[in-house]
Design a protein around this motif. Structure first.
Motif, PDB file in Angstrom:
ATOM      1  N   UNK A  81       0.961 -14.277   9.656  1.00  0.00           N
ATOM      2  CA  UNK A  81       1.148 -12.897   9.903  1.00  0.00           C
ATOM      3  C   UNK A  81       2.284 -12.431   8.855  1.00  0.00           C
ATOM      4  N   UNK A  82       3.179 -13.462   8.694  1.00  0.00           N
ATOM      5  CA  UNK A  82       4.524 -13.075   7.959  1.00  0.00           C
ATOM      6  C   UNK A  82       3.790 -12.933   6.614  1.00  0.00           C
ATOM      7  N   UNK A  83       3.045 -13.856   6.002  1.00  0.00           N
ATOM      8  CA  UNK A  83       2.245 -13.877   4.763  1.00  0.00           C
ATOM      9  C   UNK A  83       1.508 -12.587   4.406  1.00  0.00           C
ATOM     10  N   UNK A  84       0.963 -12.345   5.641  1.00  0.00           N
ATOM     11  CA  UNK A  84       0.040 -10.888   5.400  1.00  0.00           C
ATOM     12  C   UNK A  84       0.939  -9.695   5.282  1.00  0.00           C
ATOM     13  N   UNK A  85       1.971  -9.545   5.961  1.00  0.00           N
ATOM     14  CA  UNK A  85       3.012  -8.530   5.870  1.00  0.00           C
ATOM     15  C   UNK A  85       3.377  -8.332   4.469  1.00  0.00           C
ATOM     16  N   UNK A  86       3.934  -9.823   3.903  1.00  0.00           N
ATOM     17  CA  UNK A  86       4.473  -9.673   2.320  1.00  0.00           C
ATOM     18  C   UNK A  86       3.445  -9.118   1.360  1.00  0.00           C
ATOM     19  N   UNK A  87       2.290  -9.694   1.433  1.00  0.00           N
ATOM     20  CA  UNK A  87       1.234  -9.160   0.357  1.00  0.00           C
ATOM     21  C   UNK A  87       0.687  -7.927   0.764  1.00  0.00           C
ATOM     22  N   UNK A  88       0.687  -7.213   2.144  1.00  0.00           N
ATOM     23  CA  UNK A  88       0.275  -5.892   2.325  1.00  0.00           C
ATOM     24  C   UNK A  88       1.485  -4.827   1.777  1.00  0.00           C
ATOM     25  N   UNK A  89       2.750  -5.188   2.066  1.00  0.00           N
ATOM     26  CA  UNK A  89       3.637  -4.429   1.396  1.00  0.00           C
ATOM     27  C   UNK A  89       3.652  -4.365  -0.098  1.00  0.00           C
ATOM     28  N   UNK A  90       3.006  -5.469  -0.700  1.00  0.00           N
ATOM     29  CA  UNK A  90       2.976  -5.188  -2.049  1.00  0.00           C
ATOM     30  C   UNK A  90       1.978  -4.361  -2.334  1.00  0.00           C
ATOM     31  N   UNK A  91       0.787  -4.609  -1.714  1.00  0.00           N
ATOM     32  CA  UNK A  91      -0.265  -3.548  -1.967  1.00  0.00           C
ATOM     33  C   UNK A  91       0.016  -2.140  -1.700  1.00  0.00           C
ATOM     34  N   UNK A  92       0.908  -1.920  -0.756  1.00  0.00           N
ATOM     35  CA  UNK A  92       1.408  -0.672  -0.419  1.00  0.00           C
ATOM     36  C   UNK A  92       2.237  -0.106  -1.515  1.00  0.00           C
ATOM     37  N   UNK A  93       3.204  -0.876  -2.107  1.00  0.00           N
ATOM     38  CA  UNK A  93       3.987  -0.564  -3.149  1.00  0.00           C
ATOM     39  C   UNK A  93       3.306   0.043  -4.337  1.00  0.00           C
ATOM     40  N   UNK A  94       2.281  -0.885  -4.462  1.00  0.00           N
ATOM     41  CA  UNK A  94       1.515  -0.624  -5.872  1.00  0.00           C
ATOM     42  C   UNK A  94       0.816   0.735  -5.770  1.00  0.00           C
ATOM     43  N   UNK A  95       0.159   1.028  -4.593  1.00  0.00           N
ATOM     44  CA  UNK A  95      -0.629   2.341  -4.496  1.00  0.00           C
ATOM     45  C   UNK A  95       0.556   3.521  -4.625  1.00  0.00           C
TER      46      UNK A  95
END
Length: 564
Positions: A81-95
């Motif tokens: 879940x922490x891995x998913x949070x980290x990667x999803x935050x990166x995707x959010x910042x990119x957009x």
């Protein structure tokens, strides 16, 4: 005493001052409304993306982990879940920063390279697009199968193939109400997903309340132990990791993050002709009906049009990122939304599923040992026999809500992937039909020919495919978000800024003006850098390396015949 306080309040009011008690109440009231106002506008992306992390594929893996190893793998659920949070935050910042989704960035990055253009296209871009489509199809396959199993549990007389066909049709019906990938968020779509997510959480919480859980032992499971490296436990842990972090959620999260959540304009503005008719109200009733019919027909035709978009840039040097004001008003709200939704829904629901399997199949009356993992059908049967029909009904409803919400999200993610990689403006209806048909064919075949056992096998196989595809999607995301050239935004200054991205990107120093700049016009080339720092980049690379090692381990284990 009361009289003196009242007299003090009256004297304060006569003096025009606010009593301290009323002042704090007003401040709390204002703060509460401010939080609610911001949450109402900016909440949505996190809830939609969190659905991918507790889809039916996760249910199958969590049930297997809990029934074989008890609470011991809860740490893996938390870590995934922490891995998913980290990667999803990166995707959010990119957009938010760039205004483009991950799929579009991949096309810009690899489609028109200055050297070896065709090699980059055919060796990198198109294979990456094929892997993304495989991930979408595998995800949609798992959601179809999970929803079909849930319908079969709710209605035993309903054949599995009929459940597959039903869930494929109703998702298209729900998505027909609007296109969630507009420039403005479609709140109707987000409310549907949020309702399904809360339905899953509430159902699982009620079931957990009805069973006997050793909570002290369960919380100990969130602490890493040597038992994670026991025989078979590491393989199952890798399965939990691979089933949790979903590639399609990264594509969709980056796309939804580009939406403007501050603007008050309508998502579907009327055309100039319709606005003029509404304002002047001139013309006969027959003419208005004729114009209305013509507008409806034109809108219906656009639903089935596929056209190539020429508005997208060919390189990152030929485009501008979002304005600094947009980034500042969306970025941190988006990060809070993603983190709170994934930790508050995805991690908790996955943990509850594993706790349920552990309490019933490992420690309870349904204990079966580590050699025989539990399936969705087994879980429903045992819950029905030991806890009651009500709990079994809630289990099936939670599985159905999970499958339906995840299926909707996967179908929308497929639309984002095709539009971004191919640079086509694809009709949402056509894209969803294609995704649905590709997922329906193998699901129907397995449901008709093999039955429940084949569905369980196909469900696990889809998660293995997603795990293998994930590193190829994560690497471009880490690279893009760590590049200051891609993730920087012009500062807003009284002197103004240059609107030409070529000027700013080619200048060696912010203090040097562009060569073709007008000396009479004051310009600045200062940027705000929103790229990942060295620590964030290192963590991203470390997560990527862990995922790669996990995939290699799974492939080697499967090749040696050790897979479950």
């Amino acid at each position: 005493m009361t009289t003196s306080l009242n007299q003090a309040d009256q004297s304060d009011s006569r003096l025009g001052t606010t009593p301290p008690r009323k002042h704090w109440i007003d401040r709390l009231h204002h703060a509460g409304w401010t939080v609610f106002h911001h949450a109402q506008k900016h909440t949505g992306v996190g809830i939609v993306c969190s659905v991918a992390y507790f889809d039916p594929g996760n249910w199958g893996v969590d049930l297997q982990a809990g029934s074989q190893y008890g609470y011991k793998l809860l740490f893996v659920v938390l870590l995934a879940g922490l891995f998913a949070v980290f990667l999803q935050v990166l995707a959010c910042r990119l957009g938010v920063v760039t205004g483009l989704d991950l799929a579009s960035h991949c096309r810009i990055l690899f489609h028109d390279r200055p050297r070896h253009t065709k090699l980059w296209r055919w060796a990198v871009l198109y294979p990456l697009y094929a892997l993304a489509e495989i991930a979408i199809i595998s995800t949609d396959l798992a959601e179809l199968l999970g929803s079909a199993i849930a319908l079969n549990l709710l209605f035993p007389s309903l054949p599995l193939w009929a459940g597959v066909l039903t869930t494929g049709a109703d998702v298209l019906l729900i998505l027909a109400f609007g296109n969630p990938l507009c420039t403005r968020p479609v709140k109707f779509f987000e409310w549907i997903i949020a309702a399904l997510v809360f339905a899953v959480l509430i159902c699982m919480a009620i079931i957990i309340a009805k069973i006997n859980v050793n909570w002290g032992q369960a919380f100990d499971g969130f602490v890493p132990s040597q038992e994670l490296f026991a025989s078979g436990a590491l393989y199952t842990s890798v399965g939990v990791m691979g089933a949790t972090v979903m590639p399609h959620s990264l594509f969709l999260g980056s796309h939804l993050a580009t939406q403007d959540r501050e603007s008050k304009e309508s998502i579907y503005p009327l055309s100039d002709k319709v606005q003029e008719q509404e304002s002047t109200r001139i013309g006969s009733r027959r003419e208005r009906l004729r114009n209305l019919g013509r507008a409806i027909w034109q809108n219906f035709r656009t639903l089935f049009i596929i056209e190539r978009s020429n508005a997208r840039p060919k390189s990152h040097e030929h485009r501008e990122n979002n304005a600094l004001e947009f980034v500042q008003s969306h970025l941190y709200h988006g990060i809070v939304d993603v983190v709170s939704s994934l930790l508050g829904f995805a991690v908790i629901i996955n943990a509850l599923i594993l706790i349920l399997a552990s309490a019933v199949f490992y420690y309870g009356s349904g204990a079966r040992g580590s050699e025989s993992p539990a399936s969705l059908f087994d879980a429903h049967t045992l819950i029905n026999n030991t806890i009651g029909k009500g709990a079994a009904l809630l289990f099936a409803l939670a599985l159905l809500a999970s499958g339906q919400s995840a299926s909707i999200v996967a179908t929308v993610a497929g639309q984002s992937v095709s539009e971004g990689f191919l640079n086509w403006k694809v009709s949402p209806i056509i894209r969803r039909l294609v995704t649905r048909l590709i997922g329906l064919v193998p699901s129907m075949a397995v449901a008709i020919v093999v039955g429940p056992s084949g569905i369980n096998t196909l469900l696990v196989a889809s998660q293995v495919i997603l795990s293998i595809v994930l590193p190829f999607i994560v690497f471009p995301l880490i690279y893009l978000t760590s590049s200051s050239r891609i993730m920087r935004v012009h500062k807003t200054s009284p002197g103004g800024t240059s609107n030409n991205p070529l000027d700013t990107l080619e200048s060696p120093s912010p203090a040097i003006a562009p060569v073709d700049a007008d000396p009479e016009i004051p310009q600045t080339q200062d940027f705000v850098d929103f790229s990942s720092g060295k620590l964030m980049t290192f963590l991203g690379c470390l997560i990527w390396l862990v995922i790669v090692i996990a995939n290699v381990y799974v492939l080697v284990a499967l090749g040696m015949g050790q897979g479950a």
